[in-house]
Write a protein that holds these residues in place. Structure first.
Motif, short mmCIF file in Angstrom:
data_model
loop_
_atom_site.label_atom_id
_atom_site.label_comp_id
_atom_site.label_asym_id
_atom_site.label_seq_id
_atom_site.Cartn_x
_atom_site.Cartn_y
_atom_site.Cartn_z
N SER A 128 -7.73 7.31 0.52
CA SER A 128 -7.11 8.26 -0.40
C SER A 128 -6.83 7.61 -1.75
CB SER A 128 -5.80 8.79 0.18
OG SER A 128 -6.03 9.53 1.36
N ARG A 154 -3.86 4.49 -3.40
CA ARG A 154 -3.10 3.68 -2.44
C ARG A 154 -2.82 2.26 -2.94
NH1 ARG A 154 -1.90 5.71 2.29
NH2 ARG A 154 -3.19 7.35 3.26
N PHE A 155 -3.81 1.64 -3.54
CA PHE A 155 -3.67 0.22 -3.89
C PHE A 155 -3.62 -0.02 -5.41
CE2 PHE A 155 -5.54 0.42 0.33
CZ PHE A 155 -4.79 -0.51 1.02
N MET A 189 0.87 -1.17 0.00
CA MET A 189 0.00 0.00 0.00
C MET A 189 0.91 1.22 0.00
SD MET A 189 -2.42 1.56 3.03
CE MET A 189 -0.96 2.16 3.89
N PHE A 190 0.64 2.17 -0.90
CA PHE A 190 1.46 3.37 -0.97
C PHE A 190 0.68 4.59 -0.51
CE2 PHE A 190 3.85 0.85 -4.25
CZ PHE A 190 5.02 0.77 -3.51
N PRO A 191 1.37 5.68 -0.24
CA PRO A 191 0.67 6.92 0.09
C PRO A 191 -0.20 7.38 -1.08
CG PRO A 191 2.98 7.05 0.74
CD PRO A 191 2.83 5.81 -0.09
N PRO A 192 -1.03 8.39 -0.85
CA PRO A 192 -1.92 8.88 -1.90
C PRO A 192 -1.15 9.36 -3.13
CG PRO A 192 -2.54 9.79 0.23
CD PRO A 192 -1.24 9.10 0.43
N GLU A 245 -6.71 -1.48 6.10
CA GLU A 245 -5.65 -1.77 5.13
C GLU A 245 -5.66 -3.25 4.74
OE1 GLU A 245 -0.74 -1.63 4.78
OE2 GLU A 245 -1.74 -0.86 6.57
N GLU A 257 4.28 10.14 5.03
CA GLU A 257 2.94 10.72 5.07
C GLU A 257 2.37 10.82 6.47
OE1 GLU A 257 -0.64 8.84 3.79
OE2 GLU A 257 0.29 6.86 3.62
N ILE A 306 -7.28 6.05 4.74
CA ILE A 306 -7.10 4.80 4.02
C ILE A 306 -7.76 4.83 2.64
CG2 ILE A 306 -9.16 3.68 4.95
CD1 ILE A 306 -5.75 1.99 4.38
#
Length: 360
Positions: free
Chosen positions: A127, A130-131, A58-61, A194, A90, A125
């Protein structure tokens, strides 16, 4: 067998065609291996080595990622460069690279000076973006590899070292339990969501971790761990298992005191069974019918100081003592530094591919 079937068979404590392989590589090692094999993609390196598990993150927005960079030692946590050689994630934690550039130091924890969580905004979560990368990789590679959703450090690591500061948070556990409980509950809420997102996009395994062990024992009193962390982990794992995934738990160090607790709350895979302070053969003997052992190849001794021949002998020993009946996945016990010779990494994977076959 395809890689996915091989891993899932081992996790059910049955013997696949051979012992599955996992990775624990820094970004710079991935680049070295791509150059060595003359390929461009991580999954091509994995096929060359025989790795069976593909990690997704999972990454930041999306708007954060436009400004972010990724440090080699923590690919799961992109950061924005600041002035003076600093980096900010973040969550608001600020890092500084050490003099060698191989490790980072936390120089600012966003909750270190606050008395209430009311003034801190937790990441969203939901945003955008993310995925996206994880979903794309699962669609591309999920039929072949066992896909693992790699969650950032779950409770203690994030709360203690990254948000509150380690010493301050340990102090909270003893004298400010209301703050500690509220912080942990907020983190738990985020991690449950998540994990659900990972499961919904199709991962087979979710990787959690806390690093609660040191070289000679637990970093935190086991009773304190059972008071604050065990019930929250139990709730998290229960929610994840409703989605049909296997749960992988990472902690370095000697955590033998709480292995029965981890089994009780539903951990399927224990990593890395750090051989410098726990004997993999003993863990297999005591818990091998309930846990899958993951890791077991030392990055403190075997990979650093060994030769390809001595590494081959060590891997064969692990296969012999821990491989029977499935329930074993071999990999380095943690991220090794770039000065480990490529031929030493290759020795691990080539030995398993040659000697890790089950006799039927």
């Amino acid at each position: 067998m395809k890689a996915k079937e091989r891993v899932l068979t081992a996790l059910e404590h049955r013997e696949p065609d051979r012992i599955p392989l996992d990775e624990c590589f820094r970004l710079d090692l991935w680049e070295t291996l791509k150059s060595f094999f003359r390929v461009k993609e991580n999954h091509q390196v994995m096929k060359k080595l025989g790795i069976d598990i593909y990690n997704v993150f999972m990454f930041p927005p999306a708007d954060f990622m436009k400004k972010a960079t990724v440090l080699s030692m923590m690919p799961w946590n992109p950061v924005i460069p600041l002035k003076g050689g600093l980096y900010k994630d973040e969550w608001g934690t600020i890092y500084k690279l050490g003099v060698t550039g191989e490790f980072f130091h936390i120089v600012y924890a966003p909750l270190q000076d606050v008395d209430s969580l009311d003034d801190y905004t937790f990441p969203d979560i939901d945003s955008e973006g993310r995925f996206d990368e994880a979903e794309k990789l699962i669609k591309k590679l999920g039929e072949e590899f066992a896909m693992a959703g790699y969650m950032q450090m779950t409770l203690l690591e994030k709360a203690a070292q990254y948000l509150r500061g380690f010493s301050k948070f340990i102090h909270d556990l003893y004298v400010n339990p209301s703050f500690a409980n509220r912080l942990l509950d907020k983190l738990l809420e985020f991690r449950i969501e998540e994990g659900k997102r990972f499961a919904e996009i199709g991962v087979d395994i979710i990787k959690l971790g806390d690093d609660i062990g040191a070289q000679t024992g637990m970093m935190i009193n086991p009773e304190l761990w059972r008071k604050y962390f065990k019930p929250r982990m139990k709730k998290l794992i229960k929610e994840l298992k409703k989605k049909g995934v296997y749960v992988f738990y990472h902690s370095d160090g000697d955590i033998r005191e709480v292995i029965p607790d981890l089994i009780e709350i539903g951990v399927d895979i224990l990593n890395p069974i750090q051989p410098d302070c726990m004997d993999p053969a003993e863990i297999k003997r005591l818990y091998g019918d309930k846990l899958t052992l993951s890791g077991t190849i030392s990055v403190q001794e075997t990979l650093v100081y060994g030769t390809p021949e001595s590494i081959k002998k060590k891997v064969i020993e692990i296969i012999r003592t821990c491989g029977k009946g499935g329930g074993l996945i071999i990999s380095p016990s943690n991220q090794a530094l770039p000065d480990v010779k490529v031929e030493n990494f290759l020795a691990v994977y080539e030995t398993v591919k040659k000697f890790g076959w089950y006799k039927h």
